[in-house]
Design an enzyme around this catalytic site. Sequence first.
Site, mmCIF file in Angstrom:
data_model
loop_
_atom_site.group_PDB
_atom_site.id
_atom_site.type_symbol
_atom_site.label_atom_id
_atom_site.label_comp_id
_atom_site.label_asym_id
_atom_site.label_seq_id
_atom_site.Cartn_x
_atom_site.Cartn_y
_atom_site.Cartn_z
ATOM 1 N N LYS A 65 0.808 -1.225 0.000
ATOM 2 C CA LYS A 65 0.000 0.000 0.000
ATOM 3 C C LYS A 65 0.842 1.278 0.000
ATOM 4 O O LYS A 65 0.420 2.301 -0.535
ATOM 5 C CB LYS A 65 -0.939 0.019 1.208
ATOM 6 N N GLY A 125 -5.147 1.828 18.889
ATOM 7 C CA GLY A 125 -4.157 1.288 17.965
ATOM 8 C C GLY A 125 -3.539 2.337 17.075
ATOM 9 O O GLY A 125 -4.246 3.141 16.469
ATOM 10 N N ALA A 126 -2.210 2.316 16.988
ATOM 11 C CA ALA A 126 -1.484 3.312 16.199
ATOM 12 C C ALA A 126 -0.813 2.699 14.977
ATOM 13 O O ALA A 126 0.232 3.156 14.523
ATOM 14 C CB ALA A 126 -0.443 4.006 17.076
#
Length: 271
Positions: A65, A125-126
């Site tokens: 991506k 969540g990072a």
Amino acid sequence: MKLFGLIGEKLGHSLSPEIHNKVFKDNNIDGLYNLFSVKKDFENNIVESLKCLGVKGANVTIPYKEKVMDQLDIISHEAKVIGAVNTILIKDGKSYGYNTDYYGFGKMLERAKVNIEGNSFFVLGAGGAARSILKYLEDSKAKKIVLVSRDKEKAFKKFKDFNINFMSYGELEEINEEFALINTTPCGMYPNTNSVAVSEKVIKKFKVAVDIVYNPLETKFLKMAKDNGLKTVDGLFMLVGQGVKAEEIWNGIKVDKSTEEEIYEELKCRF
């Protein structure tokens, strides 16, 4: 026949063909959707290969991506900010990159009648999955966006371009009542279905719980939320929504909501 496909490294489990084949059928599109498994050795030639094969559009999944962005002629605003492309359009010899996870998340909340504007959202969540969600919440005028991470300083450096607040999981335990809690971590995903990112004490402080995990459809996080009276939203419609948005980009169409619902119901039976 128009050729489309999914680019990634390990694609055996993908549900994408079912989403796209249903859109082809309902919109009388003579299309074929293939899975293109690409080895890391060839990651620098993805877009050129698509052009050579005559592919009109492609979805991109991990681990490409970000890598594919350098190969594109034009990248949409949301994809630039998010820092990832998951949809490619090849048109008139030029390549265009988009992030339809952004739109898929929006479709999921719209379907669930979860209003963003003026409300507070806490995102767990990072990782990369959080970026499209944070961008959509920002653009939709959320009153407050808080990113919850195990390493607050690291998260701040990684997400400093976003107009958001940061919090540790320990600090999350001490908050007062808020609106929505969104899980973007892999906690609860098959086969680790017994894991959950936060305690029941935290969950009780919210009105809405959203999980982008869709296998299982009801994660332990969502089960705990439902048992405590929260509105719950599973992640399957985000998958459907991002695929449908890709089709709209590739074929210049507007996919009917009934098609989206039929795809969701068909896929739902899998989990």
